[in-house]
Scaffold this active site. Structure first.
Site, mmCIF file in Angstrom:
data_model
loop_
_atom_site.group_PDB
_atom_site.id
_atom_site.type_symbol
_atom_site.label_atom_id
_atom_site.label_comp_id
_atom_site.label_asym_id
_atom_site.label_seq_id
_atom_site.Cartn_x
_atom_site.Cartn_y
_atom_site.Cartn_z
ATOM 1 C CE LYS A 83 -1.977 2.027 12.914
ATOM 2 N NZ LYS A 83 -1.812 0.778 12.363
ATOM 3 C CG ASP A 132 0.329 -2.159 13.209
ATOM 4 O OD1 ASP A 132 -0.690 -2.575 13.750
ATOM 5 O OD2 ASP A 132 0.393 -0.955 12.958
ATOM 6 N N GLY A 175 2.763 4.191 4.267
ATOM 7 C CA GLY A 175 2.576 5.157 5.628
ATOM 8 C C GLY A 175 3.014 4.415 6.992
ATOM 9 C CG ASN A 204 3.137 5.356 -1.409
ATOM 10 O OD1 ASN A 204 2.101 4.868 -0.624
ATOM 11 N ND2 ASN A 204 3.520 6.781 -1.469
#
Length: 282
Positions: free
Chosen positions: A69, A106, A133, A155
């Site tokens: 992406k 998204d 990400g 993360n």
């Protein structure tokens, strides 16, 4: 490709599991659109070359899934507002003359599933977003637009999470941290797993105390059985643990609208896929 009808595809690594061909074929049948849609697995070091070949062969559009992406965002000649803000693109529109346009559906896909399909209100809520990400970047801004009390991005490496938080700080209350620094955080109303852990059947090492009796856990990955993240959330007392099938269909519908100018009805497609997968979490 035959060239007789418009060609589209989903591109990723891995991609054999993808339901996108089934979804877009259903959309095409529902709306009377003539198109073909396939799945393409690109080598990890060959994304741009595969996109170029598909475009040169007459391909009209690509849905982009993990891990490409952010590379898709860099490849695009022009970007929609959501993709520009996210630094990631999951929808590429290919034009022989005008080049490649990148969009990101998204965020609208996740929000439509959360608010319209699941009936959740996010204003004033504490939200935990796991991962930093391309998938996380695609939904961070739209989640902040719902005016939560806090969006905490966690993360494995804190640096990437804090960088994401800094990039979206103008949109609302957001903070970045490391996964191993979550211990002691108050419970969250919504926990969204935007990591790829569930794709490999892996669990995420999370501390106790993140879930209360009203917590909803949402895995952006879909599967025919509860993912490890969903199992963890249920075992910790989450009121609901949901996979990302609804998001998948909703973001696909938005991609379809960008490409074809019509937005298909999603509930019958979601219902069909639930039956197809033999799973019903919602």
């Amino acid at each position: 490709m035959t060239g007789a009808t418009d060609q589209y595809a989903v591109i990723g690594h891995p991609v054999a599991h993808s339901l996108s061909p089934r979804i877009h074929r259903a959309f095409a049948a529902q709306t009377g659109q003539a198109l073909e849609y396939i799945a393409i697995e690109a080598p990890l070091d060959g994304f741009a070359a595969v996109v170029s070949r598909f475009r040169e062969a007459g391909g009209r559009g690509l849905n982009v899934t993990v891990p490409f992406k952010e590379e898709a965002w860099r490849l695009a000649d022009a970007l929609g507002e959501a993709a520009r803000a996210a630094g990631a693109a999951n929808t590429l529109t290919l034009d022989a003359a005008e080049g490649i346009r990148g969009d990101n559906t998204d965020g609208v896909g996740l929000l439509t599933d959360l608010t319209a399909n699941l009936g959740l209100a996010l204003t004033g809520r504490r939200i935990l977003l796991l991962g930093a990400g391309g998938a996380a970047r695609g939904v961070a801004g739209p989640l902040l637009d719902q005016a939560p009390e806090l969006l905490l991005v966690a993360n494995r490496g804190a640096e990437r999470a804090t960088r994401l938080a800094a990039d979206f700080s103008a949109r609302g209350p957001i903070r970045g941290t490391a996964l191993d620094a979550l211990a002691g955080e108050p419970p969250f109303d919504l926990i969204v797993n935007a990591t790829a852990a569930s794709l490999s059947g892996s669990a995420i090492d999370l501390p106790e105390g993140l879930i209360c009796e009203g917590t909803v856990a949402y895995d952006m990955v879909y599967a025919d059985v509860a993912t490890p993240f969903m199992q963890w959330a249920t075992s910790c007392g989450a009121v609901r643990a949901v996979d990302g099938l609804g998001m998948l269909v909703e973001q696909a519908a938005e991609s379809f609208r960008i490409w074809r100018g019509v937005r298909p009805q999603t509930p019958p497609v979601i219902a069909d896929l639930r039956t197809f997968l033999g799973a019903a979490y919602a």
